[in-house]
Design an enzyme around this catalytic site. Structure first.
Site, short mmCIF file in Angstrom:
data_model
loop_
_atom_site.label_atom_id
_atom_site.label_comp_id
_atom_site.label_asym_id
_atom_site.label_seq_id
_atom_site.Cartn_x
_atom_site.Cartn_y
_atom_site.Cartn_z
N ARG A 79 0.85 -1.19 0.00
CA ARG A 79 0.00 0.00 0.00
C ARG A 79 0.89 1.24 0.00
O ARG A 79 1.94 1.25 0.65
CB ARG A 79 -0.94 0.01 1.20
CG ARG A 79 -2.04 -1.05 1.14
CD ARG A 79 -3.05 -0.87 2.24
NE ARG A 79 -4.04 -1.92 2.26
CZ ARG A 79 -5.19 -1.91 1.59
NH1 ARG A 79 -5.49 -0.85 0.86
NH2 ARG A 79 -6.04 -2.92 1.68
N HIS A 117 -12.30 -2.17 -2.62
CA HIS A 117 -13.27 -1.11 -2.90
C HIS A 117 -13.69 -1.12 -4.37
O HIS A 117 -14.77 -0.61 -4.69
CB HIS A 117 -12.67 0.25 -2.55
CG HIS A 117 -12.78 0.62 -1.11
ND1 HIS A 117 -12.11 -0.07 -0.12
CD2 HIS A 117 -13.48 1.61 -0.48
CE1 HIS A 117 -12.38 0.50 1.06
NE2 HIS A 117 -13.22 1.51 0.87
N ARG A 164 -9.35 5.89 -4.16
CA ARG A 164 -8.44 5.01 -3.42
C ARG A 164 -6.98 5.40 -3.64
O ARG A 164 -6.15 5.27 -2.74
CB ARG A 164 -8.67 3.55 -3.86
CG ARG A 164 -10.07 3.06 -3.62
CD ARG A 164 -10.47 3.18 -2.18
NE ARG A 164 -9.79 2.21 -1.34
CZ ARG A 164 -9.69 2.29 -0.02
NH1 ARG A 164 -10.18 3.34 0.62
NH2 ARG A 164 -9.07 1.36 0.67
N HIS A 170 -4.21 2.60 -2.30
CA HIS A 170 -3.90 1.68 -3.39
C HIS A 170 -3.05 2.35 -4.46
O HIS A 170 -3.10 3.57 -4.63
CB HIS A 170 -5.18 1.15 -4.05
CG HIS A 170 -5.94 0.18 -3.21
ND1 HIS A 170 -5.48 -1.08 -2.93
CD2 HIS A 170 -7.15 0.29 -2.59
CE1 HIS A 170 -6.36 -1.71 -2.17
NE2 HIS A 170 -7.38 -0.89 -1.95
#
Length: 365
Positions: A79, A117, A164, A170
């Site tokens: 991440r 997501h 995101r 991400h």
């Protein structure tokens, strides 16, 4: 992979340097339309419009979430909010030059690939897109109008992907992977729907999904593979420890999956009668039931939860098992009962039950 990651960092820098008013939009989108919203918002709304579509949304969502957890465990996706520090590619001076910020929704504790997501809504919304496209096709021959549901679906997922990246949860390749995997899964599951009246099937599904995930985790641990590595990195590099939430852990996702499958089993065990299903053709009753479902689920998931991990997971299973049962059985049945109490059904005068006793009596005198 470092080149992809570095390009992703620059994409996040560009997004965070964008228009100030977009910041609120990105944060609202990523926090209010996360994977949990499949169970608390999309499912009850879709069920209120069409029972079978709603059930497919829930079924597709829980399968997608389980698969997302397994993929994250074995793809070891980084991440951005921790990779930029752990990679060693940037000096302290270079890190200071990146004007990157974290937010309360940044500190996801699971691995990053593929994006849940994007993948889970991408799969769960597919039945809605299919149903809307078929509905539009019955009303018009215009291919442009028939594309509107799919275009809205695509724009939503693109916006979710950008949100995101914006919050440093991400990298771009992870959200692209999530969108593609979700769309493919939604398309595939749409072609082989389960029998939603078979309660035993959903009990078996809940057991299989839970036990298989636990077995995979146990086997990986026994083989020396650390599947919990992301928890430590998230704890190390999150700007505020209060932003680390138990409901972002992989096992929390498994609890949502297992609870939802058990809720489908419970609903299939005590289905609505044919007469109740006919009553729900009335759009007013369906809208009332849907509104009550949204309120009830919002209250249910805002109830205080335990702070210790084991109890938190147990509560998650219970909450997500109660949700489908409320939406599918309890609230529709309650709305129908209330309607019948306030406005009793009309019985025609020629009903034999209403004929006075002396008229039906035989005269033996």
């Amino acid at each position: 992979m470092d080149a992809l990651h570095e390009a992703g960092i620059h994409a996040a820098v560009a997004l965070q340097a964008g228009l100030p008013w977009l910041e609120k939009f990105w944060i609202y989108l990523t926090s209010h339309f996360d994977p949990k919203s499949i169970f608390t918002f999309y499912f009850p709304v879709a069920h209120g419009l069409n029972t079978r579509v709603g059930l497919m949304v829930l079924w597709t969502g829980l399968v997608a979430e389980w698969l997302n957890v397994v993929l994250k465990w074995f793809l070891f996706g980084e991440r951005p909010f921790w990779w930029i520090h752990e990679s060693g590619l940037f000096s302290q001076e270079e890190l200071k030059e990146f004007p990157l910020r974290q937010f309360p929704v940044t500190c996801e504790t699971g691995p990053g690939s593929p994006s849940g997501h994007c993948m889970i809504p991408g799969a769960a919304l597919w039945p809605i897109v299919t149903a809307l496209t078929a509905k539009v096709a019955t009303c018009t021959q215009s291919w442009v109008l028939r594309l509107i549901p799919f275009l809205a679906y695509t724009l939503f997922l693109v916006a979710m992907a950008l949100s995101r990246i914006f919050v440093l949860a991400h990298f771009p390749h992870q959200v692209v992977t999530g969108v593609l995997a979700g769309a493919a899964l939604g398309w595939g599951l749409q072609r082989c729907p389960p029998n939603f009246r078979n309660s035993q099937f959903f009990v078996v599904v809940a057991a299989v999904l839970l036990l298989s995930a636990l077995a995979l985790h146990g086997l990986a641990t026994a083989a020396g593979i650390d599947l919990d590595w992301s928890l430590r990195l998230a704890s190390t590099w999150c700007s505020d420890p209060a932003w680390l939430r138990l409901d972002t852990r992989p096992f929390a996702s498994l609890c949502r999956v297992v609870g939802s499958a058990l809720g489908l089993a419970l609903a299939a065990r005590m289905p609505l009668t044919r007469r109740e299903e006919d009553d729900l053709i009335d759009s007013r009753l369906r809208m009332t039931s849907t509104g009550l479902a949204l309120v009830a689920l919002d209250i249910l998931h805002k109830l205080p939860k335990a702070t210790d991990t084991a109890s938190f997971y147990r509560h998650m299973v219970c909450f997500y098992a109660v949700g489908p049962f409320l939406v599918i059985i309890v609230l529709p049945r309650s709305v129908i009962a209330l309607r019948n109490f306030l406005d009793p059904p009309y019985i025609p005068p020629n009903n034999p039950l209403l004929v006075p006793a002396h008229q039906g009596a035989t005269h033996n005198e």
